[in-house]
Write a protein that holds these residues in place. Structure first.
Motif, PDB file in Angstrom:
ATOM      1  N   LYS A  33     -21.614 -34.959  36.903  1.00 57.33           N
ATOM      2  CA  LYS A  33     -20.335 -34.631  36.545  1.00 57.33           C
ATOM      3  C   LYS A  33     -19.283 -34.695  36.549  1.00 57.33           C
ATOM      4  O   LYS A  33     -18.222 -34.660  36.825  1.00 57.33           O
ATOM      5  CB  LYS A  33     -20.496 -33.275  38.670  1.00 57.33           C
ATOM      6  CG  LYS A  33     -21.804 -32.819  38.179  1.00 57.33           C
ATOM      7  CD  LYS A  33     -21.915 -31.265  37.307  1.00 57.33           C
ATOM      8  CE  LYS A  33     -23.453 -30.229  37.766  1.00 57.33           C
ATOM      9  NZ  LYS A  33     -23.987 -29.731  36.837  1.00 57.33           N
ATOM     10  N   ASN A  34     -19.364 -34.824  35.050  1.00 58.41           N
ATOM     11  CA  ASN A  34     -18.206 -36.351  35.115  1.00 58.41           C
ATOM     12  C   ASN A  34     -16.812 -35.161  34.621  1.00 58.41           C
ATOM     13  O   ASN A  34     -17.330 -33.622  33.873  1.00 58.41           O
ATOM     14  CB  ASN A  34     -17.976 -36.794  33.799  1.00 58.41           C
ATOM     15  CG  ASN A  34     -19.645 -38.179  34.002  1.00 58.41           C
ATOM     16  OD1 ASN A  34     -19.257 -38.490  34.967  1.00 58.41           O
ATOM     17  ND2 ASN A  34     -20.212 -37.934  32.942  1.00 58.41           N
ATOM     18  N   TYR A  35     -15.431 -35.521  34.940  1.00 59.82           N
ATOM     19  CA  TYR A  35     -14.435 -34.503  34.723  1.00 59.82           C
ATOM     20  C   TYR A  35     -13.979 -35.009  33.421  1.00 59.82           C
ATOM     21  O   TYR A  35     -14.092 -35.871  32.836  1.00 59.82           O
ATOM     22  CB  TYR A  35     -13.487 -34.936  35.684  1.00 59.82           C
ATOM     23  CG  TYR A  35     -13.683 -34.758  37.264  1.00 59.82           C
ATOM     24  CD1 TYR A  35     -12.969 -33.023  37.247  1.00 59.82           C
ATOM     25  CD2 TYR A  35     -14.572 -35.263  37.724  1.00 59.82           C
ATOM     26  CE1 TYR A  35     -13.582 -32.769  39.107  1.00 59.82           C
ATOM     27  CE2 TYR A  35     -14.776 -34.558  39.221  1.00 59.82           C
ATOM     28  CZ  TYR A  35     -14.656 -33.394  39.771  1.00 59.82           C
ATOM     29  OH  TYR A  35     -15.005 -32.839  40.769  1.00 59.82           O
ATOM     30  N   LEU A  48      -8.405 -29.754  33.137  1.00 61.66           N
ATOM     31  CA  LEU A  48      -9.054 -30.415  34.029  1.00 61.66           C
ATOM     32  C   LEU A  48     -10.634 -29.385  34.641  1.00 61.66           C
ATOM     33  O   LEU A  48     -11.096 -29.232  35.160  1.00 61.66           O
ATOM     34  CB  LEU A  48      -9.178 -31.414  35.595  1.00 61.66           C
ATOM     35  CG  LEU A  48      -9.958 -32.289  35.763  1.00 61.66           C
ATOM     36  CD1 LEU A  48      -9.819 -33.183  35.047  1.00 61.66           C
ATOM     37  CD2 LEU A  48      -9.101 -32.970  36.977  1.00 61.66           C
ATOM     38  N   VAL A  49     -11.959 -30.178  33.514  1.00 62.37           N
ATOM     39  CA  VAL A  49     -12.915 -29.504  33.931  1.00 62.37           C
ATOM     40  C   VAL A  49     -14.256 -30.192  34.628  1.00 62.37           C
ATOM     41  O   VAL A  49     -14.757 -31.531  33.786  1.00 62.37           O
ATOM     42  CB  VAL A  49     -13.319 -28.853  33.237  1.00 62.37           C
ATOM     43  CG1 VAL A  49     -12.225 -27.715  32.911  1.00 62.37           C
ATOM     44  CG2 VAL A  49     -13.765 -28.526  32.068  1.00 62.37           C
ATOM     45  N   CYS A  50     -15.263 -29.221  34.613  1.00 60.45           N
ATOM     46  CA  CYS A  50     -16.872 -30.322  35.012  1.00 60.45           C
ATOM     47  C   CYS A  50     -17.565 -29.251  34.982  1.00 60.45           C
ATOM     48  O   CYS A  50     -18.740 -30.079  35.300  1.00 60.45           O
ATOM     49  CB  CYS A  50     -16.886 -31.302  36.256  1.00 60.45           C
ATOM     50  SG  CYS A  50     -16.165 -30.853  37.984  1.00 60.45           S
ATOM     51  N   SER A  51     -18.335 -28.564  34.333  1.00 60.16           N
ATOM     52  CA  SER A  51     -18.501 -27.673  34.435  1.00 60.16           C
ATOM     53  C   SER A  51     -18.962 -26.747  32.619  1.00 60.16           C
ATOM     54  O   SER A  51     -17.600 -26.415  32.538  1.00 60.16           O
ATOM     55  CB  SER A  51     -18.833 -26.240  35.029  1.00 60.16           C
ATOM     56  OG  SER A  51     -17.775 -25.734  35.407  1.00 60.16           O
ATOM     57  N   CYS A  52     -19.844 -26.370  33.024  1.00 60.94           N
ATOM     58  CA  CYS A  52     -20.176 -25.433  31.291  1.00 60.94           C
ATOM     59  C   CYS A  52     -19.429 -24.049  31.458  1.00 60.94           C
ATOM     60  O   CYS A  52     -18.637 -23.462  30.539  1.00 60.94           O
ATOM     61  CB  CYS A  52     -20.853 -25.541  30.609  1.00 60.94           C
ATOM     62  SG  CYS A  52     -22.316 -23.893  31.671  1.00 60.94           S
ATOM     63  N   GLU A 583     -26.701 -31.209  41.157  1.00 61.56           N
ATOM     64  CA  GLU A 583     -25.591 -30.161  41.197  1.00 61.56           C
ATOM     65  C   GLU A 583     -25.773 -28.859  40.842  1.00 61.56           C
ATOM     66  O   GLU A 583     -25.084 -27.890  41.561  1.00 61.56           O
ATOM     67  CB  GLU A 583     -24.399 -30.249  40.957  1.00 61.56           C
ATOM     68  CG  GLU A 583     -23.845 -32.167  41.830  1.00 61.56           C
ATOM     69  CD  GLU A 583     -22.484 -32.425  41.488  1.00 61.56           C
ATOM     70  OE1 GLU A 583     -21.852 -32.148  40.816  1.00 61.56           O
ATOM     71  OE2 GLU A 583     -21.688 -33.566  41.893  1.00 61.56           O
ATOM     72  N   ASP A 584     -26.783 -28.545  39.965  1.00 59.46           N
ATOM     73  CA  ASP A 584     -26.719 -27.548  39.292  1.00 59.46           C
ATOM     74  C   ASP A 584     -28.195 -27.046  40.165  1.00 59.46           C
ATOM     75  O   ASP A 584     -28.789 -27.806  39.512  1.00 59.46           O
ATOM     76  CB  ASP A 584     -27.118 -27.379  37.949  1.00 59.46           C
ATOM     77  CG  ASP A 584     -26.548 -25.888  37.370  1.00 59.46           C
ATOM     78  OD1 ASP A 584     -27.392 -25.273  37.519  1.00 59.46           O
ATOM     79  OD2 ASP A 584     -25.513 -26.255  35.988  1.00 59.46           O
ATOM     80  N   SER A 585     -28.074 -25.565  40.448  1.00 58.70           N
ATOM     81  CA  SER A 585     -29.169 -25.365  40.491  1.00 58.70           C
ATOM     82  C   SER A 585     -30.793 -24.415  39.781  1.00 58.70           C
ATOM     83  O   SER A 585     -31.854 -24.918  40.180  1.00 58.70           O
ATOM     84  CB  SER A 585     -28.485 -23.504  41.437  1.00 58.70           C
ATOM     85  OG  SER A 585     -28.688 -22.650  40.437  1.00 58.70           O
ATOM     86  N   ALA A 586     -29.849 -24.383  38.532  1.00 59.14           N
ATOM     87  CA  ALA A 586     -30.985 -24.351  37.561  1.00 59.14           C
ATOM     88  C   ALA A 586     -31.262 -25.867  37.117  1.00 59.14           C
ATOM     89  O   ALA A 586     -31.761 -25.035  35.876  1.00 59.14           O
ATOM     90  CB  ALA A 586     -30.461 -23.539  36.660  1.00 59.14           C
ATOM     91  N   SER A 587     -30.562 -27.120  36.841  1.00 57.04           N
ATOM     92  CA  SER A 587     -31.223 -28.045  36.489  1.00 57.04           C
ATOM     93  C   SER A 587     -32.262 -27.900  37.106  1.00 57.04           C
ATOM     94  O   SER A 587     -32.045 -27.750  38.855  1.00 57.04           O
ATOM     95  CB  SER A 587     -30.247 -28.836  36.877  1.00 57.04           C
ATOM     96  OG  SER A 587     -28.947 -28.259  36.226  1.00 57.04           O
ATOM     97  N   SER A 588     -32.832 -29.639  36.940  1.00 54.19           N
ATOM     98  CA  SER A 588     -33.541 -30.365  37.369  1.00 54.19           C
ATOM     99  C   SER A 588     -33.014 -30.995  38.502  1.00 54.19           C
ATOM    100  O   SER A 588     -32.687 -31.744  38.148  1.00 54.19           O
ATOM    101  CB  SER A 588     -34.765 -30.994  36.976  1.00 54.19           C
ATOM    102  OG  SER A 588     -35.128 -30.389  35.635  1.00 54.19           O
ATOM    103  N   SER A 589     -33.740 -31.233  39.579  1.00 54.33           N
ATOM    104  CA  SER A 589     -33.196 -31.537  40.815  1.00 54.33           C
ATOM    105  C   SER A 589     -33.417 -32.477  41.177  1.00 54.33           C
ATOM    106  O   SER A 589     -34.901 -33.355  40.756  1.00 54.33           O
ATOM    107  CB  SER A 589     -33.607 -31.027  42.441  1.00 54.33           C
ATOM    108  OG  SER A 589     -32.645 -29.204  42.070  1.00 54.33           O
ATOM    109  N   VAL A 590     -32.738 -33.843  41.057  1.00 54.35           N
ATOM    110  CA  VAL A 590     -33.007 -35.037  41.408  1.00 54.35           C
ATOM    111  C   VAL A 590     -32.339 -35.500  42.604  1.00 54.35           C
ATOM    112  O   VAL A 590     -31.190 -34.902  42.689  1.00 54.35           O
ATOM    113  CB  VAL A 590     -32.914 -35.675  40.292  1.00 54.35           C
ATOM    114  CG1 VAL A 590     -33.234 -35.260  39.082  1.00 54.35           C
ATOM    115  CG2 VAL A 590     -31.145 -35.930  39.813  1.00 54.35           C
TER     116      VAL A 590
END
Length: 647
Positions: A33-35, A48-52, A583-590
């Motif tokens: 989650k890069n800013y 300043l954003v870090c999400s779609c 950090e994203d719930s619909a992302s593949s969690s690692v």
């Protein structure tokens, strides 16, 4: 960003724009989650954003496809608060798949039918591999590990491994699309035109818990650990909010409920992030004038009025239509009398003083003139309160929310409210100066999460991160089921689509030799859909900074070929993610290799399936719209209406 995208006018422009727009947000998918700074070339302002989600808000696309994507993402984010990155990425991947099918000469009708078939297969895979939350943490003392040393709360690091699956408890009809017509072709049903938002998806049903496992034994901390996705601090705040709600309501701490509607956030710039905490009641930031009124009202039992809407003379309730072209003669003449707004302010203020109202909670905004007059009469006005907060105060104080201030009577005013100054931030904050806690004599279940940061531009991201964790926990408890994370469920779907594609290809050859009408396109479409899921997982791996795109794709493909069976796919794909966090719930969690092993990370059932559904609906809608623009629609043709997805 869009200038470098070459649009081929001979192809379906809408699908190309959808793919290009999705490509802008690839870097915000998954663990990194890069800013990023977005600068307006006209005004020079930057964000300043870090999400779609925040990225699309600041880009403000003007094309029709861009507006459709933005509205879809906003509608999804409003309900689920996570999964938007997955939605947009798969929409782009499957739009490229649809373009590839068109280039191969496959008709739009066949693409829609095959992609809908592929989605149904993925839903069936999710149904068969869903895991009950009751089974996951039925025995917290055995399955959940000790608390993290770096946390003040009991968020487990090592959730249960190898939890039992509950496919027998899932209804087959609960996870199937109900958007097919008699010909088997998929139709899109939209409740609000362009908005892809439904209160409850038709294909998602809660997983019934086994009779022997009562809900009170479900450990919320254990469930939170499985869906924290690397955001330990934010999830700890969500767990603490849940515990505080249970404690205040005199329920068991392990009760499997979390009323996220009664959770509020209050951001305080100027303080380190370690000062984040959870407080009972409703904490709000007040301006200097509001703070002076609050100081006079502290330690008093106040009378409260609740306004559901804007507190202004021009506000009208939803659905009200003023007749056009009508006006009063007195409104046109300047007779030196009070204006309409001033007359309204005077009437409202008189009513408030007559009812001895000290506190007004407004869900919308209030008139500046009325606020100034209220300050002089020591009446505190608090704006932009959540509807759930108004309901909580109404239940606790006996107040009745009204739409217009002129509707207030003594039966609408509640009692038993207190205002307490929690912290003075005059030296830290530029605009607001005092944080005030508004509470009642009886329990309301309201809790406020205080979020702090020394970096002002980071507060929005911290707030988004907390709400993502809170809603992940909320949906996990509400669904009663979870999906395998760490790319597991995506790879299971890929394996199933590829297997079915090979079977379809073989059946088509046999049917062609037999001289019967086969399905020569399903194998191609299903294979391209599977490639989109592989691209999704590989992109998440790339964003960890430890893989190149080619190596990630190759590694995933190799693991799919080497694995045998369901357990083999899950185990091998989990190993690809053992050195990162997400950090994203619909992302593949690692997770980190020192803190996780295969099968320890899970994703939300309803969030992921809804993201997939919206992604495919978006692609098919743009696909058909492009086709109608290019070829037109002949309403006289028999069966032409059957292929249309009507809004």
């Amino acid at each position: 960003m869009f200038r470098s995208t070459i649009i081929n006018q001979r192809q379906h422009v809408g699908l190309q724009k959808l793919s290009a727009l999705a490509g802008v947000t690839h870097s915000s998918l998954g663990p990194s989650k890069n800013y990023k700074f977005i600068q307006d070339e006209t005004s020079g302002e930057s964000s300043l954003v870090c999400s779609c989600v925040r990225l699309l808000e600041n880009l403000e696309p003007t094309c029709a496809v861009g507006q459709l994507v933005n509205e879809t993402i906003q509608a999804h984010q409003k309900v689920y608060h996570s999964g938007s990155g997955c939605l947009l990425f798969l929409a782009g991947a499957w739009s490229r798949a649809a373009l590839e099918c068109l280039q191969r000469g496959i008709s739009v009708a066949h693409i829609i039918s095959a992609m809908s078939e592929g989605m149904d297969m993925c839903l069936d895979v999710c149904r068969k591999n869903s895991i009950s939350t009751a089974s996951l943490c039925a025995a917290p003392s055995e399955n959940c590990s000790a608390a993290s040393q770096d946390s003040d709360h009991d968020l487990p690091k090592k959730p249960v491994v190898g939890a039992s699956q509950v496919s027998s408890h899932l209804r087959t009809t609960g996870l199937t699309h109900k958007t097919h017509n008699t010909s088997g072709q998929r139709r899109i049903k939209l409740t609000h035109s362009r908005h892809f938002c439904e209160a409850k998806p038709e294909y998602v049903s809660a997983v019934p818990r086994p009779p022997s496992q009562d809900s009170k034994y479900v450990d919320i901390a254990c469930i939170a650990g499985t869906v924290s996705h690397g955001c330990v601090d934010a999830m700890n705040l969500a767990v603490e909010a849940s515990r505080m709600q249970s404690k205040n309501s005199e329920q068991d701490v392990s009760c499997s409920t979390f009323d996220v509607a009664k959770v509020m956030t209050c951001v305080l710039p100027g303080l380190p992030e370690e000062h984040a905490c959870v407080l009972p009641g409703c904490v709000v930031l007040l301006s200097a004038e509001q703070a002076s009124v609050a100081q006079r009202l502290k330690q008093q039992h106040l009378k409260v009025a609740l306004i559901n809407g804007d507190l202004s003379d021009k506000y009208r309730h939803l659905g009200f239509n003023r007749p056009a072209g009508l006006g009063r003669v007195t409104e046109k003449l300047d007779l030196g009398s009070l204006s309409k707004e001033e007359e309204w302010v005077e009437n409202v203020l008189t009513s408030l003083l007559k009812l001895n109202v000290n506190l007004i909670l407004v869900s919308g905004v209030a008139s500046e003139k009325l606020i100034q007059h209220c300050y002089t009469q020591h009446i505190l006005v608090v704006e932009k309160m959540k509807d759930s907060v108004l309901k909580a105060f109404a239940s606790a104080t006996g107040a009745v929310p009204v739409t217009y201030a002129t509707q207030l009577t003594k039966h609408c005013v509640g009692t038993g409210t207190q205002v307490a100054v929690w912290r003075d931030l005059s030296s830290n904050e530029r605009k607001s100066s005092v944080a005030v806690n508004i509470s009642t004599n009886s329990n309301t279940g309201l809790v406020t999460v205080i979020l702090t940061s020394c970096v002002y531009g980071k507060l929005q991201a911290l707030e988004d991160r907390f709400w993502a964790c809170a809603y992940r926990l909320h949906h996990a408890l509400k669904d009663g089921a979870l999906l395998p994370g760490a790319g597991g469920i995506e790879m299971l779907c890929v394996r199933h689509l590829q297997k079915h594609s090979r079977e379809e290809n073989g059946d088509s050859v046999q049917q062609t030799k037999a001289g019967r009408a086969g399905s020569p396109y399903s194998d191609v479409v299903l294979r391209l859909m599977a490639d989109g899921l592989i691209d999704y997982v590989s992109t998440v791996m790339v964003n960890t900074g430890r893989w190149s795109k080619v190596k990630a794709w190759t590694a995933v493909s190799r693991q799919l070929q080497d694995s045998n069976g369901v357990l083999g796919v899950r185990a091998k794909c989990s190993k690809l993610f053992l050195e990162a966090e997400t950090e994203d719930s619909a992302s593949s969690s690692v997770m980190k290799s020192s803190e996780a092993s295969a099968g320890e990370v899970y994703d939300n059932l309803s969030v992921k399936l809804e993201a997939w559904r919206k992604a495919l609906d978006l692609v098919l809608l743009v696909l058909q719209t492009d086709a109608e623009v290019i070829t037109g629609t002949d309403h006289k043709t028999v069966g032409a209406q059957a292929n249309l997805m009507l809004l």
